[in-house]
Design a protein around this motif. Structure first.
Motif, PDB file in Angstrom:
ATOM      1  N   MET A 104       0.825  -1.209   0.000  1.00 29.94           N
ATOM      2  CA  MET A 104       0.000   0.000   0.000  1.00 29.94           C
ATOM      3  C   MET A 104       0.860   1.261   0.000  1.00 29.94           C
ATOM      4  O   MET A 104       0.556   2.232  -0.688  1.00 29.94           O
ATOM      5  CB  MET A 104      -0.941  -0.017   1.194  1.00 29.94           C
ATOM      6  CG  MET A 104      -2.028  -1.080   1.094  1.00 29.94           C
ATOM      7  SD  MET A 104      -3.114  -1.139   2.552  1.00 29.94           S
ATOM      8  CE  MET A 104      -4.004   0.411   2.346  1.00 29.94           C
ATOM      9  N   ARG A 156       2.209   1.824  -3.542  1.00 25.58           N
ATOM     10  CA  ARG A 156       1.196   1.758  -4.604  1.00 25.58           C
ATOM     11  C   ARG A 156       1.672   2.400  -5.908  1.00 25.58           C
ATOM     12  O   ARG A 156       1.536   1.819  -6.998  1.00 25.58           O
ATOM     13  CB  ARG A 156      -0.089   2.440  -4.149  1.00 25.58           C
ATOM     14  CG  ARG A 156      -1.186   2.458  -5.221  1.00 25.58           C
ATOM     15  CD  ARG A 156      -2.291   3.426  -4.869  1.00 25.58           C
ATOM     16  NE  ARG A 156      -3.010   3.020  -3.678  1.00 25.58           N
ATOM     17  CZ  ARG A 156      -4.115   2.257  -3.689  1.00 25.58           C
ATOM     18  NH1 ARG A 156      -4.599   1.829  -4.831  1.00 25.58           N
ATOM     19  NH2 ARG A 156      -4.710   1.937  -2.563  1.00 25.58           N
ATOM     20  N   THR A 164      -1.287   0.134  -9.115  1.00 24.36           N
ATOM     21  CA  THR A 164      -2.535  -0.260  -8.454  1.00 24.36           C
ATOM     22  C   THR A 164      -2.987  -1.668  -8.845  1.00 24.36           C
ATOM     23  O   THR A 164      -3.440  -2.427  -7.976  1.00 24.36           O
ATOM     24  CB  THR A 164      -3.639   0.771  -8.759  1.00 24.36           C
ATOM     25  OG1 THR A 164      -3.238   2.043  -8.225  1.00 24.36           O
ATOM     26  CG2 THR A 164      -4.960   0.365  -8.127  1.00 24.36           C
ATOM     27  N   LEU A 212      -1.072  -4.071  -6.747  1.00 29.55           N
ATOM     28  CA  LEU A 212      -1.511  -3.986  -5.359  1.00 29.55           C
ATOM     29  C   LEU A 212      -2.825  -4.719  -5.143  1.00 29.55           C
ATOM     30  O   LEU A 212      -3.037  -5.336  -4.088  1.00 29.55           O
ATOM     31  CB  LEU A 212      -1.658  -2.520  -4.944  1.00 29.55           C
ATOM     32  CG  LEU A 212      -2.210  -2.260  -3.540  1.00 29.55           C
ATOM     33  CD1 LEU A 212      -1.270  -2.820  -2.477  1.00 29.55           C
ATOM     34  CD2 LEU A 212      -2.423  -0.759  -3.328  1.00 29.55           C
ATOM     35  N   SER A 213      -3.702  -4.691  -6.132  1.00 36.25           N
ATOM     36  CA  SER A 213      -5.016  -5.321  -5.968  1.00 36.25           C
ATOM     37  C   SER A 213      -4.890  -6.819  -5.719  1.00 36.25           C
ATOM     38  O   SER A 213      -5.701  -7.402  -4.990  1.00 36.25           O
ATOM     39  CB  SER A 213      -5.885  -5.073  -7.201  1.00 36.25           C
ATOM     40  OG  SER A 213      -5.379  -5.745  -8.341  1.00 36.25           O
TER      41      SER A 213
END
Length: 223
Positions: free
Chosen positions: A89, A92, A97, A100-101
């Motif tokens: 996080m 990021r 992103t 990160l998901s």
């Protein structure tokens, strides 16, 4: 490093370590669970001793429940996943992103596994999500410094666990070579004595005490 601050470097390294720790220990635990189904017993005190962690568990069931799912247990797989996501996080913008998901989905999957009637399914999702993170990260991140720092952390953790658990030792030489190859592609500060031990074990084919090799792998990078 030219493109990575020291703080970011540290987080990338530990993101690599925590993601590998969660992946490898979960793989190991699922393999052990399959043996339990076949009637084998789990020597969890010996496991804790090998891992170098405190053993607060009262019995096998308590061990399985807390080592897998207890976020308050700093040594648990759940804690590794939480730390993996926490570093992700903060990073990021660096790891993107979409990458990160997948870390978030891995955490979601282990939370679901805790209350599932068939946790093997959700635990396999954890492994799949970490693998998906790796693939997405490789595809989305262009900076070689970033990729190599994270992967160096991953190789350190993988070797540490292999040596601690005497697991898949037939792959040891190959993984040591991967670590050295990654080391030479990074600007990570290294411990010269530790590097010499690893190079001796790999390049000279020298017989090396496993505990010395473990200490050298763990202390290779000065972070």
């Amino acid at each position: 490093m030219d493109t990575v601050t020291l703080s970011k470097q540290n987080r990338l390294y530990w993101l690599g370590r925590y993601s590998e720790r969660a992946f490898t220990t979960l793989q190991y635990m699922l393999g052990e669970f399959d043996q339990v189904l076949d009637g084998a017993k789990v020597d969890y005190p010996a496991f804790c001793q090998k891992m170098g962690i405190y053993c607060p568990y009262t019995d096998t069931e308590d061990f399985w429940q807390h080592y897998l799912f207890d976020a308050a247990d700093a040594n648990s797989i759940r804690a590794s996943i939480d730390n993996m996501l926490g570093n992700g996080m903060v990073l990021r913008e660096t790891i993107t992103t979409p990458s990160l998901s997948y870390l978030q989905m891995a955490q979601d999957a282990i939370i679901m596994a805790e209350t599932s009637m068939s946790p093997h399914v959700e635990l396999q999702w954890v492994l799949d999500d970490i693998m998906a993170f790796r693939g997405c990260f490789d595809d989305a991140v262009d900076e070689e410094d970033v990729r190599n720092t994270l992967k160096a952390g991953g190789f350190v953790e993988r070797l540490s666990l292999m040596l601690r658990l005497d697991w898949r030792m037939e792959r040891l030489q190959r993984e040591l070579l991967k670590l050295l190859n990654r080391l030479y592609k990074t600007n990570l500060p290294t411990n010269g004595e530790a590097l010499e031990v690893i190079q001796s074990a790999v390049l000279a084919g020298a017989e090396t005490d496993p505990q010395l090799l473990l200490r050298s792998v763990e202390s290779l990078f000065l972070l």
